[in-house]
Motif scaffolding. Structure first.
Motif, PDB file in Angstrom:
ATOM      1  N   ARG A  28      19.138  48.884  50.016  1.00 60.41           N
ATOM      2  CA  ARG A  28      18.121  48.010  49.970  1.00 60.41           C
ATOM      3  C   ARG A  28      18.118  46.130  50.005  1.00 60.41           C
ATOM      4  O   ARG A  28      17.744  45.569  50.550  1.00 60.41           O
ATOM      5  CB  ARG A  28      17.841  48.395  48.395  1.00 60.41           C
ATOM      6  N   PRO A  29      19.948  46.081  49.495  1.00 59.63           N
ATOM      7  CA  PRO A  29      19.743  44.637  49.591  1.00 59.63           C
ATOM      8  C   PRO A  29      19.164  43.989  51.043  1.00 59.63           C
ATOM      9  O   PRO A  29      18.997  42.624  51.151  1.00 59.63           O
ATOM     10  CB  PRO A  29      20.784  43.789  48.825  1.00 59.63           C
ATOM     11  N   LEU A  30      19.679  44.506  52.495  1.00 52.80           N
ATOM     12  CA  LEU A  30      19.606  43.718  53.529  1.00 52.80           C
ATOM     13  C   LEU A  30      18.078  43.855  53.974  1.00 52.80           C
ATOM     14  O   LEU A  30      17.292  42.676  54.324  1.00 52.80           O
ATOM     15  CB  LEU A  30      20.345  44.370  54.558  1.00 52.80           C
ATOM     16  N   LEU A  31      16.915  45.046  53.333  1.00 50.99           N
ATOM     17  CA  LEU A  31      15.917  44.703  53.314  1.00 50.99           C
ATOM     18  C   LEU A  31      15.074  44.084  53.043  1.00 50.99           C
ATOM     19  O   LEU A  31      13.618  43.817  53.553  1.00 50.99           O
ATOM     20  CB  LEU A  31      15.483  46.677  52.943  1.00 50.99           C
ATOM     21  N   ALA A  32      15.563  44.006  50.962  1.00 50.72           N
ATOM     22  CA  ALA A  32      14.851  43.040  50.349  1.00 50.72           C
ATOM     23  C   ALA A  32      14.990  41.416  50.635  1.00 50.72           C
ATOM     24  O   ALA A  32      14.179  40.608  50.227  1.00 50.72           O
ATOM     25  CB  ALA A  32      15.043  42.534  49.211  1.00 50.72           C
ATOM     26  N   GLY A  33      15.750  41.110  51.588  1.00 54.32           N
ATOM     27  CA  GLY A  33      16.222  40.116  51.856  1.00 54.32           C
ATOM     28  C   GLY A  33      15.467  39.684  53.795  1.00 54.32           C
ATOM     29  O   GLY A  33      14.595  40.124  54.202  1.00 54.32           O
ATOM     30  N   ALA A  34      16.814  38.792  53.940  1.00 55.51           N
ATOM     31  CA  ALA A  34      16.477  38.511  55.934  1.00 55.51           C
ATOM     32  C   ALA A  34      16.571  39.335  56.608  1.00 55.51           C
ATOM     33  O   ALA A  34      16.825  39.087  58.071  1.00 55.51           O
ATOM     34  CB  ALA A  34      17.320  36.679  55.694  1.00 55.51           C
ATOM     35  N   TYR A  35      16.498  41.040  56.620  1.00 55.98           N
ATOM     36  CA  TYR A  35      17.113  42.262  57.414  1.00 55.98           C
ATOM     37  C   TYR A  35      15.918  43.211  56.940  1.00 55.98           C
ATOM     38  O   TYR A  35      16.657  44.399  56.654  1.00 55.98           O
ATOM     39  CB  TYR A  35      18.350  41.789  57.386  1.00 55.98           C
ATOM     40  N   PRO A  36      14.831  42.633  57.158  1.00 58.15           N
ATOM     41  CA  PRO A  36      13.755  43.984  57.262  1.00 58.15           C
ATOM     42  C   PRO A  36      14.396  44.975  57.795  1.00 58.15           C
ATOM     43  O   PRO A  36      13.180  45.954  57.855  1.00 58.15           O
ATOM     44  CB  PRO A  36      12.575  43.507  57.009  1.00 58.15           C
ATOM     45  N   ALA A  37      14.661  44.744  59.118  1.00 63.40           N
ATOM     46  CA  ALA A  37      15.026  45.926  60.331  1.00 63.40           C
ATOM     47  C   ALA A  37      16.385  46.356  60.184  1.00 63.40           C
ATOM     48  O   ALA A  37      17.026  47.289  60.813  1.00 63.40           O
ATOM     49  CB  ALA A  37      14.947  45.340  61.697  1.00 63.40           C
ATOM     50  N   ALA A  38      17.020  46.237  58.855  1.00 59.31           N
ATOM     51  CA  ALA A  38      18.422  46.790  58.649  1.00 59.31           C
ATOM     52  C   ALA A  38      18.117  48.798  58.983  1.00 59.31           C
ATOM     53  O   ALA A  38      17.181  49.002  58.802  1.00 59.31           O
ATOM     54  CB  ALA A  38      18.910  46.524  57.663  1.00 59.31           C
ATOM     55  N   GLN A  39      19.011  49.641  58.771  1.00 59.34           N
ATOM     56  CA  GLN A  39      19.064  50.670  59.198  1.00 59.34           C
ATOM     57  C   GLN A  39      20.811  50.750  59.073  1.00 59.34           C
ATOM     58  O   GLN A  39      21.712  50.956  59.517  1.00 59.34           O
ATOM     59  CB  GLN A  39      18.322  51.243  60.295  1.00 59.34           C
ATOM     60  N   ILE A  40      20.662  52.864  58.841  1.00 62.39           N
ATOM     61  CA  ILE A  40      21.834  53.398  58.329  1.00 62.39           C
ATOM     62  C   ILE A  40      22.131  54.422  59.941  1.00 62.39           C
ATOM     63  O   ILE A  40      21.767  54.583  60.810  1.00 62.39           O
ATOM     64  CB  ILE A  40      21.893  54.142  57.705  1.00 62.39           C
TER      65      ILE A  40
END
Length: 414
Positions: A28-40
């Protein structure tokens, strides 16, 4: 920081639902910040029944950091696109934050020009260096009217001279007050400034004090993050009377500057921040409110009543009638130069929407600080979190009058 957000700690029992929630909490903190393409990228829970242990492995792919590009606007037909661009709270090259997109959307919807707005970005890694802001708006009608419960009529043209200038005409009829106003407002500039010109006619009779006033005003305002500032120039002329005791004409030319900082989180139901509000955990909330006013003049003579004070009412001292606390004369209550009020209120919510309140209010208005003699009001109330904001119903007892009064209000007082 990402590792600290992982909620499963050594020694805790393993549950599949907790494992799924922990993975989302890390992402969640990655998606809410500068990394909206983050994934598991990969996750594994290896269970050892003999050892009664679970070995957890989680691999994240943050993707590239995203930075803002230029807005790509759709739905703007009648009003200039510059209105949308000037409301943009971010600049190209700034790292992406989900909160920025929500703030931009809120600014568009509260501007008065748009019935709906949606702001998003496309989380395509190829666009990360300068991702466009996709802005979709649905414009409000250019001219609109409405009628309120207080016999209120409004007329609004949002595109004067095809430049997005707004002309608003208002008329309101109430039992004790009648007003008419006209305001011409310019769209926000690229530097965040808003300019306006206005005129207002007002007549009121409250607690025996009758006033008829005319106000001309010019203002310049700006909102930057938590800071709101307004500079205005105002000329006011007024006729004030109380029975056969007082009949005077007041006038004033004033320059006014207001600076406000708000840190209240969500607009409808603040949960943390400061505007004289302290809040504990759980379903309880302690609200402290204070107000002090002073007119730095040797006497009140010639000063319009809009610059003077009276106390009492829903958002002042509950248990007393609206503006009933001031200088008592035969036939009415006159406005004075000093005001001091305070309130302590405890709210407790039984569920998501319904709660109760206990409160104590105190205050007075007088012509000198030494003459202030606070009166007290206390009582209980009901609270409802409606879709349009808090609804408050209070039963208050005025100690000085030995009478109960019912008070109704909407919203949170700041």
């Amino acid at each position: 920081r990402v590792e600290r957000s992982f909620t499963l700690k050594q020694g805790m029992p393993f549950r599949q639902a907790d494992w799924e929630a922990a993975k989302l909490a890390v992402l969640r903190p990655l998606l809410a910040g500068a990394y909206p393409a983050a994934q598991i990228e990969a996750s594994e829970a290896r269970i050892d029944p003999a050892a009664q242990a679970a070995d957890l492995t989680l691999t994240l792919d943050s993707g590239p950091a995203f930075f803002y590009g230029q807005p790509a606007i759709s739905g703007s037909r009648r009003y200039p696109e510059s209105i949308v661009r000037n409301l943009n709270p971010v600049s190209p090259g700034k790292p992406v934050r989900q909160q920025d997109l929500l703030d931009y959307q809120t600014a568009l919807e509260s501007s008065g020009y748009y019935a709906q707005a949606a702001v998003r970005i496309e989380p395509d890694p190829a666009l990360a260096a300068a991702v466009p802001l996709q802005v979709e708006v649905v414009e409000r009608p250019e001219i609109s009217t409405d009628t309120g419960a207080r016999v209120q009529a409004s007329w609004l043209d949002r595109d004067i001279l095809d430049r997005g200038m707004r002309l608003k005409l208002d008329a309101r009829l109430e039992t004790a007050r009648q007003t008419g106003a006209a305001e011409l407002a310019w769209p926000r500039t690229v530097k965040g400034y808003e300019h306006g010109l206005g005129v207002q006619l007002k007549q009121e009779d409250i607690k025996g004090q009758e006033t008829r006033s005319t106000v001309f005003a010019a203002k310049r305002s700006r909102t930057r993050g938590q800071i709101e500032s307004t500079l205005s120039l105002q000329y006011q002329t007024e006729q004030q009377s109380i029975a056969d005791v007082l009949d005077v004409r007041n006038q004033a030319l004033t320059a006014n500057y207001a600076w406000t900082q708000r840190t209240v989180g969500r607009a409808f139901y603040p949960r943390r921040g400061h505007v004289l509000t302290l809040q504990g955990g759980g379903n309880g909330r302690l609200v402290l409110r204070g107000e002090f006013g002073s007119v730095l003049a040797e006497s009140r003579d010639g000063i319009p009543t809009d610059f003077l004070f009276r106390a009492g009412g829903d958002n002042s001292v509950r248990g007393y009638a609206y503006q009933s606390l001031g200088r008592t004369l035969t036939g009415g209550v006159a406005s004075v130069r000093y005001l001091a009020t305070g309130s302590a209120e405890y709210n407790y919510f039984f569920n998501r929407d319904w709660g109760m309140a206990l409160f104590v209010d105190a205050g007075d208005a007088a012509d000198s600080p030494g003459a202030l003699s606070p009166v007290f009001g206390y009582g209980v109330g009901a609270r409802y979190r409606s879709p349009v904001g808090p609804v408050n119903l209070d039963l208050a007892y005025g100690e000085a009058t030995a009478k109960f009064r019912l008070h109704f209000s909407l919203g949170v007082s700041f």
